[in-house]
Design an enzyme around this catalytic site. Structure first.
Site, short mmCIF file in Angstrom:
data_model
loop_
_atom_site.label_atom_id
_atom_site.label_comp_id
_atom_site.label_asym_id
_atom_site.label_seq_id
_atom_site.Cartn_x
_atom_site.Cartn_y
_atom_site.Cartn_z
CG ASP A 115 -57.81 -8.38 4.80
OD1 ASP A 115 -58.49 -7.72 3.99
OD2 ASP A 115 -58.16 -8.58 5.98
CG ASP B 195 -52.78 -8.69 6.95
OD1 ASP B 195 -53.75 -9.21 6.36
OD2 ASP B 195 -52.92 -7.94 7.94
CD1 TRP C 275 -59.49 -3.27 11.53
CD2 TRP C 275 -60.99 -3.25 13.18
NE1 TRP C 275 -59.65 -4.55 11.96
CE2 TRP C 275 -60.56 -4.58 12.98
CE3 TRP C 275 -61.95 -2.99 14.17
CZ2 TRP C 275 -61.04 -5.64 13.74
CZ3 TRP C 275 -62.44 -4.05 14.92
CH2 TRP C 275 -61.97 -5.36 14.70
CD GLU D 127 -64.60 -4.31 6.62
OE1 GLU D 127 -64.71 -3.67 7.68
OE2 GLU D 127 -63.75 -5.22 6.48
CG ASP D 128 -65.59 -8.25 8.42
OD1 ASP D 128 -66.20 -7.36 9.05
OD2 ASP D 128 -64.65 -8.88 8.92
CG MET E 253 -52.59 -11.39 10.00
SD MET E 253 -53.70 -10.82 11.26
CE MET E 253 -54.83 -9.94 10.29
CG HIS F 78 -50.12 -5.55 10.65
ND1 HIS F 78 -51.13 -4.65 10.92
CD2 HIS F 78 -50.73 -6.67 10.16
CE1 HIS F 78 -52.29 -5.19 10.60
NE2 HIS F 78 -52.09 -6.42 10.15
NE ARG G 277 -56.48 -0.85 15.81
CZ ARG G 277 -57.30 -1.79 15.33
NH1 ARG G 277 -57.67 -1.76 14.07
NH2 ARG G 277 -57.75 -2.75 16.10
#
Ligand code: BGC
Length: 351
Positions: free
Chosen positions: A202, A204, A264, A267-268, A294, A297, A299
């Protein structure tokens, strides 16, 4: 009067002697200082904060990378490079990672002169053990990307990896599809170079310790195991999100990643199910080496939680053979080569 003259002459000689001694002292000090400046630099390097520590280490990497042609080099046969060691010697351990100071791409470029176009690097003094493609799924996160490049490039160079950075940018306004972007990153990177390992990160997430090697292991690796967001622990045992690495062989064994997780989440977990259903386990660094930060931020737009994710995760075993790298379709819209990265903008299609 003769006494006064004698006293004066004595005083004069004493003063001259003092001046000579002072000059001698200054010369000795200068010589001593110059001879010790190298070891003083090493001392400073060990005493400073992690950030300065890191900077000095970076400078070392960069100066080592500059090879000046010399008459002896021209005549001698090229020295055969050896494979890089298991424990890269220039690692510094814990790093201070913060996001308060602004970073510019020009600064990052100037701090990483050894990079080749597209964000490629090869260690100059040994043959890397692995060729690693760094794949970053992306949309509208330029601020985060700057920090990722600022922190990661020096770390990856100290880790002596032969690597390239691929930013896979989802064009258009469709809902975000992280796992499909990762599949695309795998396919596009392989068109350029014979990568044998893929790190999926990712944009971030920044590691806080350079001993967390961004490479592949005997089992698929979860690298972001100790995130500040989750109180520096795993949120749950099966968690495989954030940053992970798979060798080409491991990736193909699970038919890559799912293409049909829009929005969101989930998937992981699907990827984790794929790995275990093919008899693999997850390898991880310990929770100290695996610490990472991280960037906070809001969404993103077009990335709301996917309501179908629970149902999909429950059926990974049935769907994974037909949904994955073998069913991937997309269109490349643009390829941009920067010194720091290759940015590939793609049309991923519709939900
Ligand atoms: C989601 C994952 C996510 C994890 C941590 C889970 O509920 O399915 O995709 O990575 O939460 O936020």
């Amino acid at each position: 009067m003769p006494d006064a003259a004698a006293n004066f002459s004595l005083l004069q000689r004493t003063c001259s002697l003092v001046v000579v001694l002072c000059l001698l002292h200054i010369s000795v000090t200068i010589v001593y200082y110059m001879r010790n400046s190298d070891s003083r630099q090493a001392f400073v390097q060990n005493q400073q904060s992690p950030q300065i520590h890191r900077k000095l280490a970076e400078q070392k990497v960069n100066t080592d990378d500059i090879k000046l042609p010399s008459p002896t080099n021209a005549t001698k046969p090229e020295k055969k490079l050896e494979t890089c060691p298991d424990n890269p010697p220039r690692l510094v351990g814990p790093l201070r990672v913060e996001f308060s100071d602004p970073v510019t791409l020009d600064l990052v470029r100037s701090e990483n002169p050894a990079l080749q176009p597209g964000g490629h690097f090869k260690p100059p003094d040994c043959i890397a053990q692995q060729k690693v493609a760094m794949i970053i799924p992306f949309r509208n996160r330029d601020e985060h990307l700057k920090y990722w490049l600022y922190y990661l490039h020096p770390i990856l160079q100290r880790q002596q990896l032969d690597y390239g950075v691929y930013v896979i940018n989802q064009g258009g306004k469709e809902t975000f599809n992280r796992a499909k972007l990762l599949n695309i990153g795998y396919a596009e990177a392989l068109k350029e170079y014979d990568y044998d390992c893929f790190v999926f990160s990712d944009v971030d997430l920044i590691p806080m310790d350079d001993r967390n090697l961004y490479k592949c292991y005997n089992q698929p690796r979860h690298l972001s195991v100790s995130m500040d967001k989750f109180g520096f622990r795993l949120p749950y045992t099966q968690y495989f999100g954030g940053v992970s690495s798979l060798s080409k062989e491991q990736f193909l064994k699970i038919n890559g990643f799912p293409n049909n997780y829009w929005g969101w989440g989930g998937e992981d977990d699907d990827i984790y199910n794929r790995l275990t259903s093919r008899g693999m386990t997850v390898s991880r660094p310990d929770s100290i080496i695996g610490r990472c930060r991280m960037i906070r931020h809001e969404r993103d737009k077009q990335n709301d939680p996917n309501p179908q994710r629970f149902d999909r995760i429950a059926h990974t075993r049935e769907t994974m053979t037909r949904d994955g790298i073998n069913s991937l379709t997309y269109t490349v819209v643009q390829i941009e080569k920067d010194q720091l990265f290759t940015k590939i903008t793609v049309d991923v299609g519709k939900q």
